[in-house]
Motif scaffolding. Structure first.
Motif, mmCIF file in Angstrom:
data_model
loop_
_atom_site.group_PDB
_atom_site.id
_atom_site.type_symbol
_atom_site.label_atom_id
_atom_site.label_comp_id
_atom_site.label_asym_id
_atom_site.label_seq_id
_atom_site.Cartn_x
_atom_site.Cartn_y
_atom_site.Cartn_z
ATOM 1 N N GLU A 289 0.825 -1.205 0.000
ATOM 2 C CA GLU A 289 0.000 0.000 0.000
ATOM 3 C C GLU A 289 0.863 1.260 0.000
ATOM 4 N N LYS A 290 1.969 1.226 0.713
ATOM 5 C CA LYS A 290 2.875 2.383 0.716
ATOM 6 C C LYS A 290 3.554 2.547 -0.639
ATOM 7 N N GLN A 291 3.917 1.450 -1.284
ATOM 8 C CA GLN A 291 4.497 1.534 -2.628
ATOM 9 C C GLN A 291 3.527 2.204 -3.600
ATOM 10 N N TYR A 292 2.270 1.787 -3.521
ATOM 11 C CA TYR A 292 1.256 2.377 -4.415
ATOM 12 C C TYR A 292 1.068 3.860 -4.112
ATOM 13 N N LEU A 293 0.925 4.214 -2.849
ATOM 14 C CA LEU A 293 0.686 5.604 -2.473
ATOM 15 C C LEU A 293 1.843 6.511 -2.855
ATOM 16 N N LEU A 294 3.052 6.050 -2.665
ATOM 17 C CA LEU A 294 4.213 6.911 -2.865
ATOM 18 C C LEU A 294 4.742 6.912 -4.291
ATOM 19 N N TYR A 295 4.750 5.755 -4.943
ATOM 20 C CA TYR A 295 5.461 5.628 -6.213
ATOM 21 C C TYR A 295 4.576 5.571 -7.460
ATOM 22 N N SER A 296 3.292 5.276 -7.307
ATOM 23 C CA SER A 296 2.436 5.232 -8.498
ATOM 24 C C SER A 296 2.181 6.654 -8.999
ATOM 25 N N LYS A 297 1.719 6.763 -10.238
ATOM 26 C CA LYS A 297 1.512 8.072 -10.868
ATOM 27 C C LYS A 297 0.433 8.858 -10.129
ATOM 28 N N LYS A 298 0.566 10.192 -10.190
ATOM 29 C CA LYS A 298 -0.440 11.054 -9.562
ATOM 30 C C LYS A 298 -1.812 10.832 -10.194
ATOM 31 N N SER A 299 -1.809 10.554 -11.504
ATOM 32 C CA SER A 299 -3.080 10.313 -12.196
ATOM 33 C C SER A 299 -3.755 9.034 -11.712
ATOM 34 N N ASP A 300 -2.943 8.134 -11.099
ATOM 35 C CA ASP A 300 -3.495 6.881 -10.564
ATOM 36 C C ASP A 300 -3.779 6.973 -9.069
#
Length: 445
Positions: A289-300
């Protein structure tokens, strides 16, 4: 009565004639590993051509039978009044109830230790042991708080002194394999009180016997390696470690509880800040969940940070030339530290990790309480017993393992008390105090 007379006269008199003996204890109790408060149930001696095993209240005789419980289906059949078959009983030995015969008559500690005093406090006899600090400080409570006097020979330390390549293989089993080519099959383990009398007697005997044989094998290697003086120095240090172990480090328990309450409050506040910044509630302990929140695109829905540190799996994928995605990058504190000042969510997550580490690594282990461990995104609550004994921490300092000769520390790691640069780190250091009439000195070189 014959055994008591024989023990006091024949055995004691024999050991008074030798220049060295090995001894080993088997301990019991809820905190059997804490030498100031454990209970010695067995003590075993070994010297040239002889071994003596002394039980002091082992609760079991020899194993008579094992009673296996009914399976769920077996219970149903029993409730229906049907005749039970072999298949209705569990085959799992861990679930079986062991039935023991009565234990043999044994000596009592108040008989044994006064008789042993003239051996244990004889400065002409070398005391040998493997992890000798444990054995010396375990018996001290039976000698009015005084541990047996030297000279000493710790076979665990000796195996490291003559060849530091042994540093990670200094356990008794490893040493016996390496030095004597002997593979010890014990089968008893830590909880001696749940095993048959004769099995524990053999287990205790072998521990003392092979510790003495190991001593005889290591002495010439110490001499051949020209480290006799270093070994003597380490045995002098071992005496100091016994004093340290029994004395312990005083802790201000009132301040410890206050710190626990402040940290708990700060953690809850920081958790609320994290959810507010993230815009939603999520599992803070979940790396995914932290990987998704921090590293995924702002559009995502992420923050679009550019990750730099690969996970172990990410490194393998990179080496194989496979395409990487945000799930292949680490969210460890070290990986996130460069973003602390540039991203408010990262700062809040790091503050949360720092506070949680202080609580779960220092405060709760000292005080006792619940600790939440997260592995693979799954959290589990563990109950930690307080490490305090009468308001003091009795840590272990380990002589072997560091090639520079310095100690390592465990239960707890007293060499890893937090840096006082932070308010909470300073508070943890301030929990340690000097008893009345003494000063607390902090030194390094």
């Amino acid at each position: 009565e014959f055994r008591r007379v024989l023990f006091r006269s024949e055995m004691i008199n024999h050991y008074k004639t030798v220049d060295a003996f090995a001894f080993d204890v088997e301990t019991v109790g809820d905190r059997r590993g804490d030498t100031p408060i454990n209970e010695v149930l067995w003590i075993t001696f070994s010297t040239y051509g002889r071994g003596d095993v002394i039980p002091m209240g082992h609760p079991n005789g020899d194993l008579i039978s094992e009673v296996y419980p009914l399976t769920t289906l077996g219970k149903r059949r029993s409730d229906l009044g049907l005749q039970l078959k072999d298949g209705d009983y569990s085959k799992d030995r861990r679930k079986a109830t062991k039935v023991f015969g009565p234990p043999p008559k044994q000596l009592f500690p108040h008989e044994v230790f006064p008789a042993l005093r003239e051996l244990m406090f004889n400065p002409s006899i070398l005391k040998v042991g493997h992890n000798l600090v444990f054995d010396l400080t375990s018996v001290a409570k039976y000698f009015d708080g005084q541990f047996p006097v030297g000279p000493y020979f710790d076979t665990m330390v000796a195996s490291f002194i003559y060849d530091n390549r042994n540093k990670n293989k200094c356990g008794l089993d490893d040493c016996l394999e390496r030095e004597l080519g002997y593979h010890m099959v014990k089968g008893v383990g830590a909880q001696v009180e749940i095993h048959p009398f004769s099995e524990v007697a053999k287990y205790s005997y072998l521990d003392a016997k092979y510790t003495f044989l190991l001593y005889k094998a290591l002495v010439p290697k110490i001499e051949a390696s020209d480290v006799t003086k270093i070994m003597k120095l380490e045995m002098d240090v071992l005496e100091v470690l016994c004093h340290m172990k029994l004395t312990g480090a005083p802790i201000d328990t009132d301040e410890l509880q206050n710190l626990h309450d402040r940290l708990t409050e700060d953690i809850e506040k920081t958790r609320a800040d994290i959810y507010k910044i993230a815009g939603r509630v999520f599992n803070i302990n979940s790396n995914q969940e932290k990987q998704y929140l921090l590293y995924s695109k702002k559009s995502d829905g992420g923050r679009g940070l550019k990750p730099k540190v690969l996970t172990g799996k990410g490194i393998k994928k990179d080496m194989a030339g496979e395409e990487l995605d945000y799930m292949d990058y680490s969210v460890s504190s070290e990986a996130l530290e460069p973003y602390r000042e540039s991203d408010i969510l990262v700062k809040a997550l790091l503050d949360y990790a720092d506070l949680n580490k202080l609580l779960t690594t220092y405060v709760i282990p000292y005080l006792g309480g619940e600790v939440t461990r997260t592995v693979g995104g799954k959290s589990k609550v563990e109950i930690k017993e307080s490490l305090l004994v009468n308001g003091r921490i009795h840590g272990d300092f380990i002589q072997h393992g560091a090639e520079t000769g310095r100690f390592s520390s465990r239960n707890p790691n007293l060499q890893n008390v937090p840096n006082p640069r932070t308010a909470h780190g300073k508070a943890i250091r301030n929990m340690f105090y000097a008893p009345e009439g003494y000063k607390l000195v902090v030194a390094d070189y």
